[in-house]
Design a protein around this motif. Structure first.
Motif, PDB file in Angstrom:
ATOM      1  N   HIS A 272       1.769  -2.377  -2.823  1.00  0.00           N
ATOM      2  CA  HIS A 272       1.628  -3.620  -2.056  1.00  0.00           C
ATOM      3  C   HIS A 272       0.186  -3.727  -1.555  1.00  0.00           C
ATOM      4  O   HIS A 272      -0.565  -2.741  -1.579  1.00  0.00           O
ATOM      5  CB  HIS A 272       2.595  -3.610  -0.871  1.00  0.00           C
ATOM      6  CG  HIS A 272       2.367  -2.444   0.064  1.00  0.00           C
ATOM      7  ND1 HIS A 272       1.453  -2.478   1.088  1.00  0.00           N
ATOM      8  CD2 HIS A 272       2.937  -1.208   0.105  1.00  0.00           C
ATOM      9  CE1 HIS A 272       1.464  -1.322   1.731  1.00  0.00           C
ATOM     10  NE2 HIS A 272       2.350  -0.523   1.149  1.00  0.00           N
ATOM     11  N   PRO A 273      -0.223  -4.912  -1.124  1.00  0.00           N
ATOM     12  CA  PRO A 273      -1.587  -5.059  -0.575  1.00  0.00           C
ATOM     13  C   PRO A 273      -1.793  -4.120   0.613  1.00  0.00           C
ATOM     14  O   PRO A 273      -0.945  -4.034   1.502  1.00  0.00           O
ATOM     15  CB  PRO A 273      -1.629  -6.522  -0.139  1.00  0.00           C
ATOM     16  CG  PRO A 273      -0.603  -7.208  -0.983  1.00  0.00           C
ATOM     17  CD  PRO A 273       0.482  -6.205  -1.170  1.00  0.00           C
ATOM     18  N   GLY A 274      -2.910  -3.388   0.592  1.00  0.00           N
ATOM     19  CA  GLY A 274      -3.218  -2.467   1.681  1.00  0.00           C
ATOM     20  C   GLY A 274      -2.507  -1.133   1.598  1.00  0.00           C
ATOM     21  O   GLY A 274      -2.518  -0.351   2.560  1.00  0.00           O
ATOM     22  N   ALA A 275      -1.900  -0.819   0.453  1.00  0.00           N
ATOM     23  CA  ALA A 275      -1.103   0.406   0.320  1.00  0.00           C
ATOM     24  C   ALA A 275      -1.961   1.660   0.358  1.00  0.00           C
ATOM     25  O   ALA A 275      -3.106   1.680  -0.091  1.00  0.00           O
ATOM     26  CB  ALA A 275      -0.300   0.371  -0.979  1.00  0.00           C
ATOM     27  N   THR A 276      -1.363   2.726   0.895  1.00  0.00           N
ATOM     28  CA  THR A 276      -1.952   4.065   0.833  1.00  0.00           C
ATOM     29  C   THR A 276      -0.981   4.937   0.040  1.00  0.00           C
ATOM     30  O   THR A 276       0.194   5.054   0.403  1.00  0.00           O
ATOM     31  CB  THR A 276      -2.169   4.642   2.240  1.00  0.00           C
ATOM     32  OG1 THR A 276      -0.971   4.453   3.017  1.00  0.00           O
ATOM     33  CG2 THR A 276      -3.310   3.930   2.954  1.00  0.00           C
TER      34      THR A 276
END
Length: 314
Positions: A272-276
């Motif tokens: 997802h957007p911003g995933a780590t």
């Protein structure tokens, strides 16, 4: 009296001549930019169209904040249309073209550094970027291969390194650093940080900082608690040393040595957007890293370090 007037007139003449030759000011020159026809740029139809559309294209900056679930969350720069530069890009065609719009980024009022101590799980939820987090306290045989794959794909990752492991594998730490990856702190000997006293937490982080700084020349800014075990005291201990506590949102669970396909599916189903994305130096990760990177890019995400992910840049 005549001599006096003569000197006054001469003095005034000198002032007028000097003013006429000043390059930064000419009383006979207009400050309004003009087109070749002599009309002002501001009166040009294309300029006016860009100016009118700029209001709908601009976006306000978003401040960093603490989410109820995801805790400390990075802010995001706003966008403002530079009308003059956009006009310069379009004037050759004399036709409005949104792809030629030139934007300026506007910083938010509140950044991550302004927020109190809190863990960080992800980047901004609208940022199309993913960060690979590699926790290292074993698996040294797979690191050179992983570094080679990252280099081939022009990807920078973040390696959280245990202090004890770093002492025994300083050459690998140097290799990671020289490849341009970010190096973070993973405590000294992989303790359960949530069970430690405040003093012991500080000692675990500080001892590792000293070892990593001796090897790389820089004190880490990022701390990843081993096994993700932490409490408020641990976060405060890291915060007291100007460090941020980093967790993750997507787990490869590669320490269980899954097949490459199983590991990749775990990630791609949850990306997802911003995933780590949490990983370790294992055979599963070494064998599947190249494919994983390509699939993440195909989803439209860029890959960057934790620093890049958490920056306010668009």
């Amino acid at each position: 009296m005549r001599d006096y007037r003569k000197y006054v007139n001469l003095f005034l003449f000198i002032i007028l001549v000097a003013a006429a030759f000043r390059t930064e000011y000419n009383p006979f020159e207009s400050n309004v930019a003009t087109l070749g026809t002599g009309l002002s740029i501001q009166s040009d139809a294309l300029y006016k169209e860009i100016e009118e559309r700029s209001n709908t294209l601009s976006e306000k900056p978003q401040d960093a904040y603490i989410d109820d679930v995801w805790k400390k969350t990075a802010g995001r720069n706003g966008l403002k249309v530079n009308v003059e530069k956009s006009y310069e890009q379009m004037k050759k065609k004399s036709v409005y073209d949104e792809s030629l719009i030139v934007y300026e980024q506007i910083s938010p009022n509140i950044s991550l550094d302004d927020l109190p101590a809190s863990p960080i799980y992800r980047g901004h939820p609208e940022k199309d970027m993913v960060a690979l987090l590699v926790n290292v306290s074993w698996g040294e045989s797979y690191i050179p291969e992983m570094l080679s794959i990252l280099k081939e794909n022009k990807v920078k990752a973040t390696f959280f390194i245990e202090g004890k492991w770093a002492k025994e594998n300083s050459d690998l730490v140097k290799m990671i650093d020289e490849e341009g990856h970010v190096i973070g702190n993973h405590a000294y000997n992989h303790p359960d940080m949530a069970r430690l006293s405040s003093g012991d937490s500080v000692e675990q982080i500080n001892q590792t900082n000293q070892i990593l700084k001796a090897i790389t020349g820089e004190k880490p800014k990022w701390f990843a608690p081993p096994s993700g075990s932490f409490n408020d005291q641990v976060v405060q201990s890291a915060h007291s040393m100007d460090m941020e506590t980093i967790l993750w949102t997507v787990d490869t669970i590669d320490w269980k040595n899954p097949s490459v396909s199983v590991m990749i599916n775990r990630v791609t189903e949850k990306i997802h957007p911003g995933a780590t994305v949490l990983m370790h130096p294992t055979s599963s990760t070494a064998n599947g890293l190249d494919q994983l990177i390509k699939l993440i890019k195909e989803r439209g995400y860029k890959l960057g370090t934790i620093e890049t992910l958490l920056s306010e840049d668009r």
